[in-house]
Scaffold this active site. Structure first.
Site, PDB file in Angstrom:
ATOM      1  N   HIS A 204       1.499   1.651   4.261  1.00 57.39           N
ATOM      2  CA  HIS A 204       2.728   0.932   4.613  1.00 57.39           C
ATOM      3  C   HIS A 204       2.700  -0.558   4.275  1.00 57.39           C
ATOM      4  CE1 HIS A 204       0.280  -0.213   8.063  1.00 57.39           C
ATOM      5  NE2 HIS A 204       1.098  -1.228   8.210  1.00 57.39           N
TER       6      HIS A 204
HETATM    7  C1  UD1 Z   1       4.496  -4.243  11.064  1.00 59.03           C
HETATM    8  C2  UD1 Z   1       3.414  -5.313  11.044  1.00 59.03           C
HETATM    9  C3  UD1 Z   1       2.149  -4.752  10.411  1.00 59.03           C
HETATM   10  C4  UD1 Z   1       1.722  -3.467  11.091  1.00 59.03           C
HETATM   11  C5  UD1 Z   1       2.882  -2.494  11.057  1.00 59.03           C
HETATM   12  C6  UD1 Z   1       2.546  -1.172  11.713  1.00 59.03           C
HETATM   13  C7  UD1 Z   1       4.274  -7.609  10.812  1.00 59.03           C
HETATM   14  C8  UD1 Z   1       4.371  -8.768   9.901  1.00 59.03           C
HETATM   15  N1  UD1 Z   1       3.825  -6.481  10.261  1.00 59.03           N
HETATM   16  O1  UD1 Z   1       4.836  -3.966   9.715  1.00 59.03           O
HETATM   17  O2  UD1 Z   1       1.108  -5.703  10.538  1.00 59.03           O
HETATM   18  O3  UD1 Z   1       0.611  -2.935  10.411  1.00 59.03           O
HETATM   19  O4  UD1 Z   1       3.983  -3.098  11.728  1.00 59.03           O
HETATM   20  O5  UD1 Z   1       3.599  -0.288  11.616  1.00 59.03           O
HETATM   21  O6  UD1 Z   1       4.599  -7.742  11.974  1.00 59.03           O
HETATM   22  N2  UD1 Z   1      11.388   0.247  10.612  1.00 59.03           N
HETATM   23  C9  UD1 Z   1      12.032   1.326  11.153  1.00 59.03           C
HETATM   24  N3  UD1 Z   1      11.818   1.594  12.482  1.00 59.03           N
HETATM   25  C10 UD1 Z   1      11.007   0.841  13.264  1.00 59.03           C
HETATM   26  C11 UD1 Z   1      10.367  -0.273  12.700  1.00 59.03           C
HETATM   27  C12 UD1 Z   1      10.566  -0.555  11.365  1.00 59.03           C
HETATM   28  O7  UD1 Z   1      12.755   2.038  10.488  1.00 59.03           O
HETATM   29  O8  UD1 Z   1      10.848   1.172  14.456  1.00 59.03           O
HETATM   30  C13 UD1 Z   1      11.577  -0.043   9.160  1.00 59.03           C
HETATM   31  C14 UD1 Z   1      12.686  -1.015   8.886  1.00 59.03           C
HETATM   32  O9  UD1 Z   1      13.272  -0.650   7.688  1.00 59.03           O
HETATM   33  C15 UD1 Z   1      11.946  -2.317   8.703  1.00 59.03           C
HETATM   34  C16 UD1 Z   1      10.643  -1.859   8.055  1.00 59.03           C
HETATM   35  O10 UD1 Z   1      10.378  -0.589   8.650  1.00 59.03           O
HETATM   36  O11 UD1 Z   1      12.668  -3.218   7.941  1.00 59.03           O
HETATM   37  C17 UD1 Z   1       9.521  -2.802   8.291  1.00 59.03           C
HETATM   38  O12 UD1 Z   1       9.324  -3.045   9.693  1.00 59.03           O
HETATM   39  P1  UD1 Z   1       8.650  -4.419  10.202  1.00 59.03           P
HETATM   40  O13 UD1 Z   1       8.560  -4.415  11.667  1.00 59.03           O
HETATM   41  O14 UD1 Z   1       9.301  -5.566   9.536  1.00 59.03           O
HETATM   42  O15 UD1 Z   1       7.204  -4.376   9.574  1.00 59.03           O
HETATM   43  P2  UD1 Z   1       6.175  -3.177   9.362  1.00 59.03           P
HETATM   44  O16 UD1 Z   1       6.129  -2.879   7.914  1.00 59.03           O
HETATM   45  O17 UD1 Z   1       6.394  -2.060  10.307  1.00 59.03           O
END
Ligand code: UD1
Length: 372
Positions: A204
């Site tokens: 991811h």
């Molecule tokens: C975040 C953390 C990362 C961790 C990861 C575990 C930061 C900078 N990064 O990254 O260190 O390893 O979490 O999962 O904080 N999304 C959903 N549902 C959710 C959450 C996210 O659909 O419940 C999707 C959305 O499209 C979002 C994307 O995932 O834009 C990224 O989510 P985000 O929280 O920005 O970062 P992660 O890649 O999950």
């Protein structure tokens, strides 16, 4: 003494659980704030159930956005919550945006900050997590490190020794406490694969999934791996979104795409895997303790102890490099090279040590300067 714990994203939950449990045993007054950085049931609620976490006292519902937007939203929403609860300490976990955002708010209000999982450094500032780690550690009144390299990194950045406490790894507290419950889930059986015959995969990181060519290389590497053994790929929402957005073909053959899994389901699959391919931080540590070979598709790790003492190795994110590494791992595994390993203080008692240190440091405001 009153503790306010901040959680927001999936990797925070298993780190906060043992500290909250130790605080409860110590009779401390505790508040749990969920920023809502992760909001899908599979990324959040499932973990509260598996880990026995209390229902959050506050849910800030910030959701997704750019780094600036998300961090700013967390800060604005956290400030009134902090005012309402008036804790002696704010505890932040790991390296996600919620960690740095709430540390910054608390530090500017003169509320003491403790950072759990401090001192880890990949030395790769293109990782958003590395920026979050550096800033959070500079703001924290107490830095709780999981391994001795963390202490050395902090000292090298000028953090005074008096702020650093080597307490061990809280993720391992949770793993050891829940390993038997995880085994009882029998996930390999439920998914129709025999123990010790399959690969478990998670990917991811932006560096792997935000670049179409790199993501395609990795998906093709999974297809190759699927010719050797069944592959169980737990797909993060970000990765799923990117595969669709870039119009990439999902790996075919014996690669099974799974929705994100809960904690117990994940550990159940990790425990009996032949090998793990990942770019996660936590999985590098869990595979070390479980004795399962781990290929980390990254050019650096903030967890070097998992390479030096554990079962982890870095691999370039290309089809060819992953193929070579898999062949090497299988050969080494046949020779019995992979054994469970417990680096120093990865003993299930890190949460307890954190509470002891907080009690010893006492309540009060940073301006009193007792920890600097
Ligand atoms: C975040 C953390 C990362 C961790 C990861 C575990 C930061 C900078 N990064 O990254 O260190 O390893 O979490 O999962 O904080 N999304 C959903 N549902 C959710 C959450 C996210 O659909 O419940 C999707 C959305 O499209 C979002 C994307 O995932 O834009 C990224 O989510 P985000 O929280 O920005 O970062 P992660 O890649 O999950």
């Amino acid at each position: 003494m009153k503790l306010l714990h901040v959680v927001g994203a999936r990797p925070n939950f298993m780190k906060a659980a043992p500290v909250i449990a130790a605080g409860r045993r110590g009779g401390l007054n505790q508040v749990l704030v969920h920023t809502g950085q992760h909001y899908d049931a599979a990324m959040s609620e499932a973990f509260f159930e598996d880990l026995g976490l209390p229902t959050p006292d506050e849910n800030l519902d910030v959701g997704s956005g750019s780094h600036a937007e998300q961090t700013a939203r967390i800060m604005s929403a956290f400030e009134p919550a902090l005012d309402r609860h008036g804790p002696d300490w704010v505890l932040v976990y790991g390296d996600v945006n919620s960690t740095v955002a709430c540390a910054l708010v608390a530090a500017k209000k003169g509320v003491r900050v403790a950072h759990v999982e401090a001192g880890l450094r990949s030395r790769d500032r293109t990782m958003p997590e590395e920026i979050n780690r550096i800033v959070t550690d500079q703001l924290a009144d107490l830095c709780f490190t999981p391994s001795r390299d963390g202490d050395a990194n902090l000292l090298a950045e000028g953090v005074p020794a008096g702020r650093i406490r080597f307490v061990g790894n809280v993720m391992v507290d949770t793993l050891l406490a829940l390993r038997e419950s995880a085994r009882a889930r029998r996930m390999p059986e439920a998914l129709g694969v025999a123990d010790g015959t399959y690969a478990f995969v998670t990917l991811h990181r932006p560096s792997n999934v935000d670049d179409p060519a790199r993501l395609d290389e990795l998906l093709r590497a999974l297809e190759d791996l699927g010719r050797t053994m069944p592959v169980l790929f737990a797909v993060h929402p970000r990765t799923k979104e990117r595969i669709g957005q870039f119009g990439l073909s999902a790996p075919n053959g014996s690669v099974r795409l799974l929705d994100p899994l809960g904690y117990l389901e994940t550990v159940s699959l990790l425990d009996r895997a032949t090998l793990v391919l990942t770019d996660s931080g936590g999985l590098q540590e869990e595979t070390t303790v479980l004795g399962v070979p781990c290929l980390t598709a990254r050019s650096s790790t903030e967890r070097p102890v998992t390479i030096v003492e554990g079962t982890n190795q870095l691999v370039e994110s290309t089809r060819a490099a992953v193929g070579r590494a898999v062949a090497e791992v299988l050969a080494a595994r046949a020779l019995g090279r992979y054994r469970p390993s417990r680096p120093e203080r990865w003993d299930g008692r890190a949460g307890e040590r954190i509470v002891v240190e907080l009690l010893a440091t006492g309540a009060g405001r940073t301006t009193e300067g007792t920890t600097t």
